[in-house]
Design a protein around this motif. Structure first.
Motif, PDB file in Angstrom:
ATOM      1  N   ASP A   4       0.860  -1.182   0.000  1.00 31.19           N
ATOM      2  CA  ASP A   4       0.000   0.000   0.000  1.00 31.19           C
ATOM      3  C   ASP A   4       0.890   1.224   0.000  1.00 31.19           C
ATOM      4  OD1 ASP A   4      -1.783   2.017   0.348  1.00 31.19           O
ATOM      5  OD2 ASP A   4      -2.599   1.295   2.251  1.00 31.19           O
ATOM      6  N   SER A   6       0.200   4.206   0.021  1.00 32.18           N
ATOM      7  CA  SER A   6      -0.271   5.330   0.825  1.00 32.18           C
ATOM      8  C   SER A   6       0.402   5.357   2.187  1.00 32.18           C
ATOM      9  CB  SER A   6      -1.792   5.248   1.007  1.00 32.18           C
ATOM     10  OG  SER A   6      -2.147   4.101   1.750  1.00 32.18           O
ATOM     11  N   ASP A  14      -1.426   7.331  -4.310  1.00 32.79           N
ATOM     12  CA  ASP A  14      -1.967   6.068  -3.827  1.00 32.79           C
ATOM     13  C   ASP A  14      -2.238   5.091  -4.963  1.00 32.79           C
ATOM     14  OD1 ASP A  14      -2.063   6.857  -1.120  1.00 32.79           O
ATOM     15  OD2 ASP A  14      -3.937   7.928  -1.471  1.00 32.79           O
ATOM     16  N   TYR A 166      -9.839   6.650  -3.443  1.00 32.01           N
ATOM     17  CA  TYR A 166      -8.706   7.553  -3.257  1.00 32.01           C
ATOM     18  C   TYR A 166      -9.080   8.977  -3.653  1.00 32.01           C
ATOM     19  CZ  TYR A 166      -5.885   3.279  -3.029  1.00 32.01           C
ATOM     20  OH  TYR A 166      -5.370   2.058  -2.684  1.00 32.01           O
ATOM     21  N   GLN A 167      -8.451   9.941  -3.015  1.00 31.37           N
ATOM     22  CA  GLN A 167      -8.637  11.332  -3.391  1.00 31.37           C
ATOM     23  C   GLN A 167      -8.034  11.570  -4.775  1.00 31.37           C
ATOM     24  OE1 GLN A 167     -10.366  13.777  -1.731  1.00 31.37           O
ATOM     25  NE2 GLN A 167     -10.993  12.036  -0.453  1.00 31.37           N
ATOM     26  N   ARG A 170      -4.385  12.174  -5.190  1.00 31.95           N
ATOM     27  CA  ARG A 170      -3.476  11.078  -4.861  1.00 31.95           C
ATOM     28  C   ARG A 170      -3.433  10.025  -5.964  1.00 31.95           C
ATOM     29  NH1 ARG A 170       0.156  11.370  -0.889  1.00 31.95           N
ATOM     30  NH2 ARG A 170      -0.051   9.110  -0.614  1.00 31.95           N
TER      31      ARG A 170
END
Length: 211
Positions: A4, A6, A14, A166-167, A170
């Motif tokens: 991951d 992130s 991400d 996810y944003q 990102r």
């Protein structure tokens, strides 16, 4: 388990989201379309008409059959080809992964979450699933004929951000068409126009995502 990214403090994304044709998959249909067309079109003209074409949008959003798509394309693009020949050739426009794509995806998939966002169709997707062994590298797949969402529509990128969780800021999106990367940026994505595997590797290296 897939790493991951992130959780990595020095990683700005991400998710790395790939287009397919012209980025990972070699396409061969542009010159054939130009040869078939009775109109005088440049490659840029063809791409712009393709992205806004009612026949293409219906087929690549899963709302049209292959036979209907072929008939409508011949009329819309003023093509000098039969529907049968058009479909036979169109199905084979996806030639396969670019050289080096498999190695690149294998390496990236061991470190990052990967996704696909592609305007595609049932004919080409079937070949990806049965003849080209690469879909297993991806955590998220958003083929237009299954989602109903098409690039460069802003709603497509909004859908992807919501679906993957996810944003937008990102997510890094890599596509070979400026219309698509511009739309992605307008929705808050990070986006780069790339063409083929060497260009992808250059961009990822410049962004310190690979060594």
């Amino acid at each position: 388990m897939r790493p991951d990214i992130s959780t990595c403090a020095d990683t700005p994304f991400d998710l790395i989201l790939f287009d397919l044709g012209g980025v990972l998959i070699e396409l061969s249909g542009i010159q054939q379309m130009l040869d078939w067309s009775r109109d005088s079109l440049s490659e840029n003209d063809l791409w712009r008409r393709w992205l806004s074409s009612p026949a293409v949008r219906d087929f690549e959003s899963g709302r049209s059959s292959p036979d209907r798509f072929a008939r409508e394309m011949i009329v819309e693009f003023n093509l000098s080809v039969s529907a049968t020949r058009f479909l036979y050739a169109f199905t084979r426009w996806t030639k396969g992964l670019y050289a080096g794509a498999d190695v690149m995806l294998k390496s990236l998939s061991e470190r990052y979450a990967l996704g696909i966002l592609s305007n595609t169709n049932a004919l080409h997707w079937h070949r990806f699933e049965t003849e080209m062994n690469f879909l297993g590298y991806f955590d998220f797949v958003y083929p237009s004929h299954l989602t109903g969402y098409l690039k460069p529509d802003r709603e497509t990128f909004q859908y992807v951000a919501k679906a993957c969780g996810y944003q937008p800021g990102r997510i890094l999106f890599l596509d070979d068409n400026t219309l698509n990367t511009d739309s992605a940026k307008s929705t808050g994505f990070n986006a780069c126009r790339v063409s083929g595997v060497p260009d992808v590797l250059r961009q990822l290296t410049a962004m310190n995502l690979i060594g």
